[in-house]
Motif scaffolding. Structure first.
Motif, PDB file in Angstrom:
ATOM      1  N   ILE A  45       5.712   7.319 -13.347  1.00  0.00           N
ATOM      2  CA  ILE A  45       7.121   7.586 -14.277  1.00  0.00           C
ATOM      3  C   ILE A  45       6.870   7.354 -15.632  1.00  0.00           C
ATOM      4  O   ILE A  45       7.458   7.854 -16.494  1.00  0.00           O
ATOM      5  N   LEU A  46       6.182   6.420 -15.823  1.00  0.00           N
ATOM      6  CA  LEU A  46       5.706   5.714 -17.285  1.00  0.00           C
ATOM      7  C   LEU A  46       4.845   6.590 -17.982  1.00  0.00           C
ATOM      8  O   LEU A  46       4.652   6.683 -19.196  1.00  0.00           O
ATOM      9  N   GLY A  47       4.034   7.268 -17.113  1.00  0.00           N
ATOM     10  CA  GLY A  47       3.067   8.324 -17.958  1.00  0.00           C
ATOM     11  C   GLY A  47       1.727   7.549 -17.971  1.00  0.00           C
ATOM     12  O   GLY A  47       0.460   7.923 -18.449  1.00  0.00           O
ATOM     13  N   LEU A  48       1.326   6.307 -17.070  1.00  0.00           N
ATOM     14  CA  LEU A  48       0.228   5.349 -17.201  1.00  0.00           C
ATOM     15  C   LEU A  48      -0.808   6.071 -16.143  1.00  0.00           C
ATOM     16  O   LEU A  48      -1.924   5.917 -16.391  1.00  0.00           O
ATOM     17  N   GLU A  49      -0.213   6.740 -15.211  1.00  0.00           N
ATOM     18  CA  GLU A  49      -1.189   7.318 -14.120  1.00  0.00           C
ATOM     19  C   GLU A  49      -0.688   8.904 -13.785  1.00  0.00           C
ATOM     20  O   GLU A  49       0.478   9.046 -14.151  1.00  0.00           O
ATOM     21  N   LYS A  50      -1.574   9.787 -13.522  1.00  0.00           N
ATOM     22  CA  LYS A  50      -1.029  11.255 -13.251  1.00  0.00           C
ATOM     23  C   LYS A  50      -1.173  10.972 -11.349  1.00  0.00           C
ATOM     24  O   LYS A  50      -2.135  10.977 -10.912  1.00  0.00           O
ATOM     25  N   PRO A  51      -0.290  11.950 -11.098  1.00  0.00           N
ATOM     26  CA  PRO A  51      -0.295  12.484  -9.694  1.00  0.00           C
ATOM     27  C   PRO A  51      -1.490  13.476  -9.418  1.00  0.00           C
ATOM     28  O   PRO A  51      -1.972  13.984 -10.077  1.00  0.00           O
ATOM     29  N   LYS A  98       8.074   9.329 -30.359  1.00  0.00           N
ATOM     30  CA  LYS A  98       9.275   9.480 -30.225  1.00  0.00           C
ATOM     31  C   LYS A  98      10.063   9.659 -28.892  1.00  0.00           C
ATOM     32  O   LYS A  98      10.952   8.597 -28.443  1.00  0.00           O
ATOM     33  N   GLY A  99       9.333  10.312 -28.067  1.00  0.00           N
ATOM     34  CA  GLY A  99       9.953  10.613 -26.812  1.00  0.00           C
ATOM     35  C   GLY A  99       9.909   9.475 -25.982  1.00  0.00           C
ATOM     36  O   GLY A  99      10.384   9.285 -24.943  1.00  0.00           O
ATOM     37  N   ALA A 100       8.511   8.794 -26.200  1.00  0.00           N
ATOM     38  CA  ALA A 100       8.140   7.591 -25.182  1.00  0.00           C
ATOM     39  C   ALA A 100       9.276   6.671 -25.377  1.00  0.00           C
ATOM     40  O   ALA A 100       9.351   5.657 -24.416  1.00  0.00           O
ATOM     41  N   ALA A 101      10.046   6.605 -26.456  1.00  0.00           N
ATOM     42  CA  ALA A 101      11.207   5.562 -26.328  1.00  0.00           C
ATOM     43  C   ALA A 101      12.203   5.783 -25.334  1.00  0.00           C
ATOM     44  O   ALA A 101      13.225   4.951 -25.384  1.00  0.00           O
ATOM     45  N   ASN A 102      12.043   6.826 -24.687  1.00  0.00           N
ATOM     46  CA  ASN A 102      12.793   7.083 -23.422  1.00  0.00           C
ATOM     47  C   ASN A 102      12.853   6.267 -22.473  1.00  0.00           C
ATOM     48  O   ASN A 102      13.569   6.277 -21.629  1.00  0.00           O
ATOM     49  N   VAL A 103      11.600   5.578 -22.264  1.00  0.00           N
ATOM     50  CA  VAL A 103      11.491   4.689 -21.093  1.00  0.00           C
ATOM     51  C   VAL A 103      10.884   3.203 -21.409  1.00  0.00           C
ATOM     52  O   VAL A 103      10.041   3.107 -22.423  1.00  0.00           O
ATOM     53  N   GLY A 104      11.733   2.311 -21.131  1.00  0.00           N
ATOM     54  CA  GLY A 104      11.267   0.898 -21.276  1.00  0.00           C
ATOM     55  C   GLY A 104      10.513   0.202 -20.056  1.00  0.00           C
ATOM     56  O   GLY A 104      11.094   0.605 -18.887  1.00  0.00           O
ATOM     57  N   MET A 105       9.652  -0.651 -20.281  1.00  0.00           N
ATOM     58  CA  MET A 105       8.963  -1.199 -18.970  1.00  0.00           C
ATOM     59  C   MET A 105       8.877  -2.542 -18.948  1.00  0.00           C
ATOM     60  O   MET A 105       8.449  -3.304 -19.886  1.00  0.00           O
ATOM     61  N   LEU A 106       9.255  -3.375 -17.947  1.00  0.00           N
ATOM     62  CA  LEU A 106       9.366  -4.796 -17.756  1.00  0.00           C
ATOM     63  C   LEU A 106       8.138  -4.942 -16.688  1.00  0.00           C
ATOM     64  O   LEU A 106       8.429  -4.627 -15.633  1.00  0.00           O
ATOM     65  N   ARG A 112      10.872  16.561 -19.024  1.00  0.00           N
ATOM     66  CA  ARG A 112       9.705  16.551 -19.400  1.00  0.00           C
ATOM     67  C   ARG A 112       8.619  15.682 -18.666  1.00  0.00           C
ATOM     68  O   ARG A 112       8.852  14.683 -18.226  1.00  0.00           O
ATOM     69  N   ALA A 113       7.341  16.045 -18.655  1.00  0.00           N
ATOM     70  CA  ALA A 113       6.368  15.337 -17.961  1.00  0.00           C
ATOM     71  C   ALA A 113       6.013  14.071 -18.778  1.00  0.00           C
ATOM     72  O   ALA A 113       6.014  14.167 -19.969  1.00  0.00           O
ATOM     73  N   GLY A 130       0.734  -1.357  -0.007  1.00  0.00           N
ATOM     74  CA  GLY A 130       0.024   0.178  -0.021  1.00  0.00           C
ATOM     75  C   GLY A 130       0.832   1.390  -0.077  1.00  0.00           C
ATOM     76  O   GLY A 130       0.290   2.338   0.042  1.00  0.00           O
ATOM     77  N   THR A 131       2.115   1.337  -0.345  1.00  0.00           N
ATOM     78  CA  THR A 131       2.855   2.372  -0.059  1.00  0.00           C
ATOM     79  C   THR A 131       3.200   2.930  -1.535  1.00  0.00           C
ATOM     80  O   THR A 131       3.708   4.041  -1.626  1.00  0.00           O
ATOM     81  N   GLY A 132       2.633   2.226  -2.371  1.00  0.00           N
ATOM     82  CA  GLY A 132       2.603   3.105  -3.985  1.00  0.00           C
ATOM     83  C   GLY A 132       3.696   2.682  -4.634  1.00  0.00           C
ATOM     84  O   GLY A 132       4.125   3.683  -5.326  1.00  0.00           O
ATOM     85  N   LYS A 133       4.567   1.545  -4.530  1.00  0.00           N
ATOM     86  CA  LYS A 133       5.740   1.382  -5.333  1.00  0.00           C
ATOM     87  C   LYS A 133       5.493   1.322  -6.983  1.00  0.00           C
ATOM     88  O   LYS A 133       6.027   2.175  -7.670  1.00  0.00           O
ATOM     89  N   THR A 134       4.632   0.407  -7.203  1.00  0.00           N
ATOM     90  CA  THR A 134       4.244   0.411  -8.450  1.00  0.00           C
ATOM     91  C   THR A 134       3.432   1.357  -9.108  1.00  0.00           C
ATOM     92  O   THR A 134       3.459   1.973 -10.283  1.00  0.00           O
ATOM     93  N   VAL A 135       2.595   2.180  -8.200  1.00  0.00           N
ATOM     94  CA  VAL A 135       1.960   3.376  -8.728  1.00  0.00           C
ATOM     95  C   VAL A 135       2.999   4.222  -9.202  1.00  0.00           C
ATOM     96  O   VAL A 135       2.778   5.217 -10.050  1.00  0.00           O
ATOM     97  N   LEU A 136       4.098   4.586  -8.295  1.00  0.00           N
ATOM     98  CA  LEU A 136       5.155   5.506  -8.703  1.00  0.00           C
ATOM     99  C   LEU A 136       5.772   4.948 -10.343  1.00  0.00           C
ATOM    100  O   LEU A 136       6.157   5.874 -10.679  1.00  0.00           O
ATOM    101  N   LEU A 137       5.807   3.759 -10.289  1.00  0.00           N
ATOM    102  CA  LEU A 137       6.367   3.268 -11.830  1.00  0.00           C
ATOM    103  C   LEU A 137       5.619   3.770 -12.962  1.00  0.00           C
ATOM    104  O   LEU A 137       5.889   4.189 -13.576  1.00  0.00           O
TER     105      LEU A 137
END
Length: 273
Positions: free
Chosen positions: A58-64, A82-90, A74-75, A48-55
């Motif tokens: 960062i990925l832009g799937l959720e807004k604070p 093209k800019g989304a290529a800056n982040v990969g997610m496993l 950048r937000a 419940g401390t929001g670790k995955t929420v924070l990920l």
């Protein structure tokens, strides 16, 4: 801030508030965190401390709810395709498309851009397939035919297909047996070193945590209460830290860490904050 800045992720005064039947639930309150280029930053905390929420933020799937998250200045929501290529997610369970072959799964992000010819996309996917320790003969296999370790490797290859400088890992060794887990950690360590990646990882596995992290950030009381080396974090007086790191599991993981030969520090690792 530009892409050459030492700070890859900058989170300031972040609030995450969810609505429930009983009112509002505050997950993060005035949370601050900076992640520097070249780090392997691990997020740990209780349920419940929001670790995955924070990920996901960062990925832009959720807004604070309040506050700012910046990735390379950048937000996340402002990133173009093209800019989304800056982040990969496993993702924790791989999240492979069951109807696609291994190679089609790896190639999917590139194919979605519709900018490159099929042959070039296929060649790029084959390169990433071999980069994660799989062979061309695995390319046409279905995800249903893969072991848990192979699923993780295919998902990692897909996360790296666009050569992102930032890699997010959600429980990367979850569900793997000890041998497969050690092998996957070795792979991640090698890719971090060779590609100069910045990595943000959520893990409950203490062996993985101690094996890969260059810095650990602990989430408790709605914020990052301490970040630093394993030694610095363990020395911080807090009930969660005492229970998590100094209980039986933590002691065994620390002993295993001390028994291993020292690893060379990663290149371009940023200073802890």
């Amino acid at each position: 801030m530009n892409d050459l800045s030492a700070t890859v992720v900058d989170i300031r005064k972040l609030w995450t508030v969810f609505k429930s039947a009983d009112g509002e639930v505050v997950v993060h309150r005035d949370l601050d965190l900076r992640i520097e280029r070249g780090e392997v930053l691990s997020l740990v905390g209780g349920s419940g401390t929001g670790k995955t929420v924070l990920l996901r933020q960062i990925l832009g799937l959720e807004k604070p709810t309040k506050g700012t998250v910046e990735v390379l200045g950048r937000a996340p929501g402002e990133l173009s395709a093209k800019g989304a290529a800056n982040v990969g997610m496993l993702f924790q369970h791989g999240a492979l498309f069951s109807a696609f072959s291994v190679l089609e799964n790896i190639a999917f992000p590139l194919r979605e851009l519709k900018l490159l010819p099929d042959e070039l996309i296929r060649n790029a996917a084959l390169v990433k397939l071999q980069m994660v320790g799989l062979e061309p003969r695995h390319a046409n296999m279905s995800p249903a035919d893969l072991s848990g370790g192979m699923i993780k490797r295919v998902a990692l290859a897909r996360a790296l297909i666009m050569d992102p400088p930032l890699l997010l890992l959600d429980e990367p060794t979850a569900g793997l047996d000890p041998e497969a887990s050690d092998s996957f950690c070795d792979l991640l360590r090698g890719l971090h070193r060779e590609l100069g990646l910045t990595v943000v990882m959520v893990t409950h596995d203490l062996d993985t945590l101690f094996d890969l992290s260059t810095r650990i950030a602990v989430l408790a009381d709605h914020k990052v209460i301490v970040s630093g080396s394993a030694r610095e974090v363990i020395a911080y007086p807090h009930p969660f830290i005492h229970e998590y790191f100094l209980g039986g599991r933590g002691q065994r993981a620390l002993e295993a860490l001390h028994d291993k030969p020292a690893k060379a520090p990663p290149p371009s690792a940023g200073a802890a904050h």
